[in-house]
Scaffold this active site. Sequence first.
Site, PDB file in Angstrom:
ATOM      1  N   GLU A  99       7.281  -6.650   1.034  1.00  0.00           N
ATOM      2  CA  GLU A  99       6.069  -6.497   1.844  1.00  0.00           C
ATOM      3  C   GLU A  99       5.133  -7.705   1.687  1.00  0.00           C
ATOM      4  O   GLU A  99       4.614  -8.245   2.660  1.00  0.00           O
ATOM      5  CB  GLU A  99       5.297  -5.243   1.397  1.00  0.00           C
ATOM      6  CG  GLU A  99       5.860  -3.931   1.888  1.00  0.00           C
ATOM      7  CD  GLU A  99       5.437  -3.623   3.312  1.00  0.00           C
ATOM      8  OE1 GLU A  99       4.692  -4.425   3.915  1.00  0.00           O
ATOM      9  OE2 GLU A  99       5.873  -2.580   3.831  1.00  0.00           O
TER      10      GLU A  99
ATOM     11  N   TYR B 121     -15.152   1.404  -6.600  1.00  0.00           N
ATOM     12  CA  TYR B 121     -16.411   2.135  -6.430  1.00  0.00           C
ATOM     13  C   TYR B 121     -17.302   1.984  -7.668  1.00  0.00           C
ATOM     14  O   TYR B 121     -18.452   2.390  -7.637  1.00  0.00           O
ATOM     15  CB  TYR B 121     -16.116   3.616  -6.128  1.00  0.00           C
ATOM     16  CG  TYR B 121     -15.258   3.759  -4.881  1.00  0.00           C
ATOM     17  CD1 TYR B 121     -15.834   3.713  -3.615  1.00  0.00           C
ATOM     18  CD2 TYR B 121     -13.869   3.855  -4.964  1.00  0.00           C
ATOM     19  CE1 TYR B 121     -15.052   3.779  -2.463  1.00  0.00           C
ATOM     20  CE2 TYR B 121     -13.075   3.923  -3.823  1.00  0.00           C
ATOM     21  CZ  TYR B 121     -13.675   3.887  -2.584  1.00  0.00           C
ATOM     22  OH  TYR B 121     -12.897   3.925  -1.455  1.00  0.00           O
TER      23      TYR B 121
ATOM     24  N   LYS C  45      -2.237  -1.452  -3.740  1.00  0.00           N
ATOM     25  CA  LYS C  45      -3.093  -0.271  -3.690  1.00  0.00           C
ATOM     26  C   LYS C  45      -2.268   0.985  -3.801  1.00  0.00           C
ATOM     27  O   LYS C  45      -1.258   1.069  -3.109  1.00  0.00           O
ATOM     28  CB  LYS C  45      -3.840  -0.281  -2.352  1.00  0.00           C
ATOM     29  CG  LYS C  45      -4.706   0.912  -2.109  1.00  0.00           C
ATOM     30  CD  LYS C  45      -5.343   0.819  -0.748  1.00  0.00           C
ATOM     31  CE  LYS C  45      -6.030   2.136  -0.466  1.00  0.00           C
ATOM     32  NZ  LYS C  45      -6.359   2.297   0.911  1.00  0.00           N
TER      33      LYS C  45
ATOM     34  N   ARG D  85     -10.783  10.306   2.128  1.00  0.00           N
ATOM     35  CA  ARG D  85     -10.682  10.991   3.431  1.00  0.00           C
ATOM     36  C   ARG D  85     -11.890  11.892   3.650  1.00  0.00           C
ATOM     37  O   ARG D  85     -12.313  12.092   4.791  1.00  0.00           O
ATOM     38  CB  ARG D  85      -9.350  11.723   3.541  1.00  0.00           C
ATOM     39  CG  ARG D  85      -8.206  10.707   3.465  1.00  0.00           C
ATOM     40  CD  ARG D  85      -6.870  11.162   3.970  1.00  0.00           C
ATOM     41  NE  ARG D  85      -5.901  10.094   3.704  1.00  0.00           N
ATOM     42  CZ  ARG D  85      -4.653  10.273   3.291  1.00  0.00           C
ATOM     43  NH1 ARG D  85      -4.194  11.502   3.113  1.00  0.00           N
ATOM     44  NH2 ARG D  85      -3.864   9.244   3.077  1.00  0.00           N
TER      45      ARG D  85
ATOM     46  N   LYS E  36       0.856  -1.188   0.000  1.00  0.00           N
ATOM     47  CA  LYS E  36       0.000   0.000   0.000  1.00  0.00           C
ATOM     48  C   LYS E  36       0.889   1.234   0.000  1.00  0.00           C
ATOM     49  O   LYS E  36       1.703   1.425   0.906  1.00  0.00           O
ATOM     50  CB  LYS E  36      -0.901   0.001   1.232  1.00  0.00           C
ATOM     51  CG  LYS E  36      -1.739   1.259   1.343  1.00  0.00           C
ATOM     52  CD  LYS E  36      -2.752   1.164   2.460  1.00  0.00           C
ATOM     53  CE  LYS E  36      -3.513   2.467   2.594  1.00  0.00           C
ATOM     54  NZ  LYS E  36      -4.480   2.436   3.701  1.00  0.00           N
TER      55      LYS E  36
ATOM     56  N   ARG F 216       1.291  10.002   5.529  1.00  0.00           N
ATOM     57  CA  ARG F 216       1.504   8.635   6.012  1.00  0.00           C
ATOM     58  C   ARG F 216       2.808   8.038   5.476  1.00  0.00           C
ATOM     59  O   ARG F 216       2.961   6.834   5.408  1.00  0.00           O
ATOM     60  CB  ARG F 216       0.328   7.754   5.578  1.00  0.00           C
ATOM     61  CG  ARG F 216      -1.048   8.267   5.933  1.00  0.00           C
ATOM     62  CD  ARG F 216      -2.044   7.124   5.952  1.00  0.00           C
ATOM     63  NE  ARG F 216      -3.429   7.533   5.987  1.00  0.00           N
ATOM     64  CZ  ARG F 216      -4.024   8.145   7.001  1.00  0.00           C
ATOM     65  NH1 ARG F 216      -3.335   8.475   8.090  1.00  0.00           N
ATOM     66  NH2 ARG F 216      -5.312   8.457   6.945  1.00  0.00           N
TER      67      ARG F 216
ATOM     68  N   SER G  58     -10.247   5.820  -4.382  1.00  0.00           N
ATOM     69  CA  SER G  58     -11.183   6.931  -4.520  1.00  0.00           C
ATOM     70  C   SER G  58     -10.746   7.957  -5.561  1.00  0.00           C
ATOM     71  O   SER G  58     -11.553   8.412  -6.373  1.00  0.00           O
ATOM     72  CB  SER G  58     -11.387   7.598  -3.162  1.00  0.00           C
ATOM     73  OG  SER G  58     -10.151   8.045  -2.630  1.00  0.00           O
TER      74      SER G  58
HETATM   75  C1  PBG Z   1      -7.013   3.381   5.677  1.00  0.00           C
HETATM   76  C2  PBG Z   1      -7.501   3.317   4.267  1.00  0.00           C
HETATM   77  C3  PBG Z   1      -7.409   4.314   3.294  1.00  0.00           C
HETATM   78  C4  PBG Z   1      -8.023   3.823   2.149  1.00  0.00           C
HETATM   79  C5  PBG Z   1      -8.473   2.544   2.442  1.00  0.00           C
HETATM   80  N1  PBG Z   1      -8.122   2.246   3.757  1.00  0.00           N
HETATM   81  C6  PBG Z   1      -6.885   5.696   3.396  1.00  0.00           C
HETATM   82  C7  PBG Z   1      -5.480   5.980   3.712  1.00  0.00           C
HETATM   83  O1  PBG Z   1      -4.615   5.099   3.777  1.00  0.00           O
HETATM   84  O2  PBG Z   1      -5.208   7.153   3.926  1.00  0.00           O
HETATM   85  C8  PBG Z   1      -8.155   4.566   0.859  1.00  0.00           C
HETATM   86  C9  PBG Z   1      -9.157   4.037  -0.100  1.00  0.00           C
HETATM   87  C10 PBG Z   1      -9.493   4.958  -1.214  1.00  0.00           C
HETATM   88  O3  PBG Z   1      -8.863   6.013  -1.440  1.00  0.00           O
HETATM   89  O4  PBG Z   1     -10.447   4.637  -1.918  1.00  0.00           O
HETATM   90  N2  PBG Z   1      -8.017   2.981   6.579  1.00  0.00           N
END
Ligand code: PBG
Length: 325
Positions: free
Chosen positions: A236, A316, A251, A207, A197, A220, A277
């Site tokens: 990983e 989505y 991801k 968010r 990720k 992050r 997203s």
């Molecule tokens: C963390 C999490 C995130 C997403 C899924 N799980 C956000 C992040 O790491 O900041 C993002 C998913 C998306 O953007 O559709 N709980």
Amino acid sequence: MAFPAHRLRRLRRTPTLRRLVAETRLSVDDLVAPLFVREGIDQPNPIASLPGVVQHTRESLRKEAARLVDLGVPALILFGVPATKDAQGSGAWDPDGIVQLALRDLRDEVGDQLVVLADLCLDEYTDHGHCGLVRADGSVDNDATVELYAKVAVAQADAGADVCAPSGMMDGQVAAIRAALDDSGHTDTVVLAYAAKYASALYGPFRDAVDVTIAGGGDRKAYQQDYRNRREALDEVLLDIAEGADMVMVKPALAYLDVIADVRAAVDVPVAAYHVSGEYAMVKAAAERGWIDGDAVALEHITAVKRAGADVILTYFAAELAEVL
Ligand code: PBG
């Protein structure tokens, strides 16, 4: 005419011929729909940056799950938005927290007709927006966070989650979650690790969906992967499998097709990819302006994620695609 004449175009002549020789077949069976449930609202709440996606009430979530069953979508992943947040993110493991209540609702509504995944993280529940416990110096405490993830896993499994999907990118999280699940009798609960990720700017609309702002304009990058790194993703992934992950995820998806292909070639467990997203929002925004054909681009993008090697795709677009596939 140069030999071999028409060698490549011959197989593209008609739609049926193209269908016969297509290498990649996207199916509704590949899709997982991400859904949001919010505590303390009595109407579904649209998310401006994710057109067509809403924060559900417990009731509208049930209806959406039933609709996914009707559409043939095999799975959903649930994210909770609590009414109040705290430094620890205690809503994440509270048996009466919004996600646990909604997981019970879903079990009751759809039984085993849908695979129910629970995103396992703290960021939706912490007031500072980080995925773990923050120390006085602002850094995220890996081991203390992993202990909390273990509690969240048990709470989610108790509430009926089929799959726990840890997304916090703490070292050792998969081993701790697997041990906690096994020790609490949840030996059948699947772990889907968000293994590779990346710290991505494509999570912005998400968010908004979960009302998360990272304190002090933070990011992050000290726990999610650096997008300049490709080989590190295999490190990983292999570590997560060694720790007990049943499935692994890459991801985001489209900017990481090389990583998806690498992971597919290196492992034999199911590989998931999350079309996130921002990837969805870009298509919707350009389509709204009439600049692209949104439906066609969605199909092309999600098919490309499958072509790269993903067996399972979180998107989505799941319900929309289910209508056309
Ligand atoms: C963390 C999490 C995130 C997403 C899924 N799980 C956000 C992040 O790491 O900041 C993002 C998913 C998306 O953007 O559709 N709980």
